[in-house]
Structures are given as structure tokens and as C-alpha cells.
Motif scaffolding. Structure first.
Motif, PDB file in Angstrom:
ATOM      1  N   VAL A 143     -22.488 -69.895   2.858  1.00 30.92           N
ATOM      2  CA  VAL A 143     -23.026 -68.555   2.618  1.00 30.92           C
ATOM      3  C   VAL A 143     -21.869 -67.565   2.715  1.00 30.92           C
ATOM      4  CG1 VAL A 143     -24.637 -66.792   3.401  1.00 30.92           C
ATOM      5  CG2 VAL A 143     -25.264 -69.211   3.578  1.00 30.92           C
ATOM      6  N   TYR A 144     -21.641 -66.831   1.639  1.00 23.01           N
ATOM      7  CA  TYR A 144     -20.493 -65.926   1.551  1.00 23.01           C
ATOM      8  C   TYR A 144     -20.956 -64.510   1.872  1.00 23.01           C
ATOM      9  CZ  TYR A 144     -16.350 -63.713  -0.665  1.00 23.01           C
ATOM     10  OH  TYR A 144     -15.232 -62.982  -0.927  1.00 23.01           O
ATOM     11  N   SER A 167     -16.596 -62.600   5.779  1.00 22.74           N
ATOM     12  CA  SER A 167     -15.625 -61.672   5.189  1.00 22.74           C
ATOM     13  C   SER A 167     -16.043 -60.225   5.396  1.00 22.74           C
ATOM     14  CB  SER A 167     -15.472 -61.953   3.685  1.00 22.74           C
ATOM     15  OG  SER A 167     -15.055 -63.273   3.450  1.00 22.74           O
ATOM     16  N   SER A 168     -16.647 -59.955   6.536  1.00 26.41           N
ATOM     17  CA  SER A 168     -17.165 -58.606   6.777  1.00 26.41           C
ATOM     18  C   SER A 168     -16.085 -57.630   7.240  1.00 26.41           C
ATOM     19  CB  SER A 168     -18.280 -58.648   7.832  1.00 26.41           C
ATOM     20  OG  SER A 168     -17.759 -59.015   9.099  1.00 26.41           O
ATOM     21  N   GLY A 204     -12.732 -65.550   5.785  1.00 24.39           N
ATOM     22  CA  GLY A 204     -12.735 -65.222   4.369  1.00 24.39           C
ATOM     23  C   GLY A 204     -11.866 -64.040   4.006  1.00 24.39           C
ATOM     24  N   VAL A 205     -11.185 -63.464   5.001  1.00 24.58           N
ATOM     25  CA  VAL A 205     -10.287 -62.325   4.761  1.00 24.58           C
ATOM     26  C   VAL A 205      -8.894 -62.761   5.171  1.00 24.58           C
ATOM     27  CG1 VAL A 205      -9.788 -59.912   5.277  1.00 24.58           C
ATOM     28  CG2 VAL A 205     -12.168 -60.704   5.217  1.00 24.58           C
ATOM     29  N   VAL A 241     -11.057 -69.853   3.575  1.00 23.63           N
ATOM     30  CA  VAL A 241     -11.043 -69.709   2.119  1.00 23.63           C
ATOM     31  C   VAL A 241     -10.046 -68.608   1.800  1.00 23.63           C
ATOM     32  CG1 VAL A 241     -12.337 -69.179   0.031  1.00 23.63           C
ATOM     33  CG2 VAL A 241     -13.423 -70.489   1.869  1.00 23.63           C
ATOM     34  N   SER A 242      -8.940 -68.974   1.186  1.00 26.46           N
ATOM     35  CA  SER A 242      -7.802 -68.071   1.041  1.00 26.46           C
ATOM     36  C   SER A 242      -7.522 -67.743  -0.415  1.00 26.46           C
ATOM     37  CB  SER A 242      -6.561 -68.712   1.666  1.00 26.46           C
ATOM     38  OG  SER A 242      -5.412 -67.921   1.442  1.00 26.46           O
ATOM     39  N   GLY A 243      -7.021 -66.519  -0.627  1.00 25.39           N
ATOM     40  CA  GLY A 243      -6.563 -66.106  -1.940  1.00 25.39           C
ATOM     41  C   GLY A 243      -5.077 -66.309  -2.129  1.00 25.39           C
ATOM     42  N   LEU A 244      -4.268 -65.863  -1.152  1.00 27.29           N
ATOM     43  CA  LEU A 244      -2.811 -65.923  -1.309  1.00 27.29           C
ATOM     44  C   LEU A 244      -2.259 -67.334  -1.260  1.00 27.29           C
ATOM     45  CD1 LEU A 244      -0.899 -63.526  -1.853  1.00 27.29           C
ATOM     46  CD2 LEU A 244      -3.085 -62.811  -0.909  1.00 27.29           C
TER      47      LEU A 244
END
Length: 299
Positions: free
Chosen positions: A135-136, A166-167, A189-190, A206-209
Motif C-alpha cells: 500500500v503506497y 512516503s508521508s 518511500g522517501v 523503494v528508491s528513485g535515485l
């Protein structure tokens, strides 16, 4: 429903050709680079993967190819980010048929659902397949907040296995654990709050970079997991100016530019996202190139 999800999961970039058509081979090449760096799982077509710009046929083509490429080496999740509950159910069902290991489910896109509507959306999507669900929760981006009390209410559905928190409020992790004990696997998530989240109980990221710096992501994760906090903080402080890019409305453009500078794919996004220009581009490039020049272990 127990899952073995932990560690670093890239929210993988989706690659496009110069005419903005889907580039499956390019995406798989990037996926291979992440796997070679030792990531623990992958999320296809999350926010960074430009989920909402892809039509259903493209999603099916890309997920099928990714599942085959990974070959069960790590879990493969797919983002479920649709405008309607029916659309989310349709994609959840298709993802299960295509061999996904799990779903990362978002609230309905565009419409700001209230608590009752949000819970109904997630429960209905859970009924569309047998797959476990991450759950995102990202109220800064998607304007819908799944509160700790709502996770208590959702706890009776076993498919809700994991929370991507990711709040921008790490204290939420403590509240969730206090209320639900070990009911959920919790992921950060951040990007620029990951160490704080790990200290409080997150077992995954869960990463973006990671799309640009997979080795450094894994290094930071491993050091923190080993309790080597001094070394982990040194890496984190080097990395944080880049990790801040994950919190901006243009995170997709920023992350893709960083990945391209590091030799992974191109910066091309689908419209309405446009290439960065002018002072903004120069600012982001300076951050990226400074990090490349000073990355851990560089002589």
C-alpha cells in the motif's frame, strides 16, 4: 500473507525512444544494471516509471518482458496507479496473469478520495487478484492520506502485506507499529528520509535515485543494516543533496537526468514532462556531477 520483501527496490525508470514510443530493450538493459548491482527487488511502472503515461497494452508488454528478464531472481512488483477503481482492478488482474510477484497500489489518481472511499478502493483492488499488495501512502504527491488508524482498519485483509510510507513524517512508522505490531512489512518511500525510517523499523526502501547510483544505494543500505552507523552517515551525507531530488514535483526528470549522467538510459520522459532547461538544468547537473566526482571510494 507473508512476503519476503526487504532491502532496496528501485522504482525503475521506463525508457522511451526519441519519438516517445516505449523502449522495452532499453528498459530491460537498465533493469539488468540494477540487478547486477545487487538490488533486492524491483518496482516496475511506479511513479518514477511514468505509470500513468502508459496505456494498458504498453504496461502488459513491459511487465511481461521484465518478469521474464528477472526470472524469479528477485521479486517483481508493478505500480497500480489508475484513475478509477475498475481500471485499477483490471490492471491488478492482468499483472497477476503476467507473473508479477506483487502490486504497489496507489489511491485513485486525480480524485481526492475521503477515508471511506480510499479504504473501499484498496479493498476492491485487493479482491481483483491473489497477489500481495504494498500500500503506497504518499499524501504530499497524491493528496490522499492513509493514516495509521486506517491501516488498523485494513489489517483484516491478508493481501495488504506491506506499506510504502512516503508521508514525509517518519513518526508515522512508530505509530503504525504501535497500533499493528508486526502486521505489516514497512518500506521507506522517501529517499532523503531512508536512514531515519530504517532506525524506526523500515525493512525496505523503494528508491528513485538508485536508478543512477545503485552501488551507493546498496552500500548505504548494507552499512545501516550492519549497524555501522558512522560509515552509513558518511555515505548518507554525501548522498543527501541528490536524494532531495526525489521530493520535487519534477523528480522523474531529475532522476532520469541523473541516471543518464551515470550511463543508465536517457533522460527522455513522456509529455507533458519536458527536458530540463536553463538555470534549473544547470543546478541539477551541478548536484549530479559533484556527487559523481566525490562518490564514496573515489580516489
Amino acid at each position: 500473507m507473508k512476503v519476503n520483501w526487504q532491502g532496496v527496490f528501485p522504482a525503475l525508470c521506463t525508457q522511451f525512444h526519441s519519438d516517445q514510443s516505449l523502449n522495452v530493450p532499453g528498459t530491460l538493459k537498465h533493469l539488468d544494471a540494477m540487478l547486477d548491482a545487487g538490488v533486492h527487488g524491483v518496482v516496475m511502472m511506479g511513479s518514477v516509471g511514468e505509470n500513468t503515461t502508459l496505456d494498458l497494452a504498453e504496461k502488459k508488454e513491459l511487465l511481461k518482458a521484465a518478469v521474464e528478464q528477472v526470472g524469479k531472481r528477485v521479486p517483481v512488483l508493478t505500480g497500480v496507479a489508475e484513475y478509477t477503481t475498475a481500471g485499477a482492478c483490471r490492471w491488478a488482474s492482468e499483472a497477476a496473469k503476467l507473473g508479477a510477484d506483487g502490486l504497489m497500489v496507489l489511491p485513485p489518481m486525480v480524485y481526492k478520495s475521503d477515508d471511506r472511499e480510499t479504504i473501499a478502493h484498496f479493498r476492491t483492488v485487493a479482491g481483483a487478484s491473489d497477489l500481495p499488495i504494498m500500500v503506497y501512502n504518499n499524501p504530499p504527491a497524491y493528496k490522499v492520506d492513509i493514516t495509521p488508524a486506517m491501516f488498523v482498519e485494513l489489517a483484516d485483509e491478508p493481501k495488504f502485506a506491506c506499506i510504502k510510507e512516503s508521508s514525509d513524517n517518519p513518526r508515522r512508522i512508530t505509530d503504525i507499529i504501535n497500533l499493528t505490531k508486526d502486521r505489516y512489512v514497512i518500506f521507506a518511500g522517501v529517499d532523503d528520509l531512508v536512514v531515519e525510517c530504517m532506525i524506526l523499523g523500515a525493512v525496505g526502501w523503494v528508491s528513485g535515485l538508485v536508478n543512477a547510483f545503485p552501488a551507493e544505494n546498496r552500500l548505504l543500505w548494507d552499512l545501516a543494516q550492519a549497524g555501522k552507523w558512522k560509515e552509513a552517515l558518511d555515505v548518507y551525507r554525501w548522498y543527501t543533496p541528490l536524494l532531495h531530488l526525489d521530493t520535487h514535483v519534477k523528480l522523474v526528470q531529475y532522476i532520469k537526468l541523473a541516471a543518464a549522467e551515470c550511463g543508465y538510459g536517457t533522460e527522455l520522459c513522456r509529455s507533458p514532462r519536458l527536458p530540463l532547461v536553463g538555470a534549473e538544468r544547470e543546478h541539477v547537473l551541478k548536484l549530479i556531477r559533484t556527487a559523481i566526482a566525490t562518490r564514496p571510494g573515489k580516489k
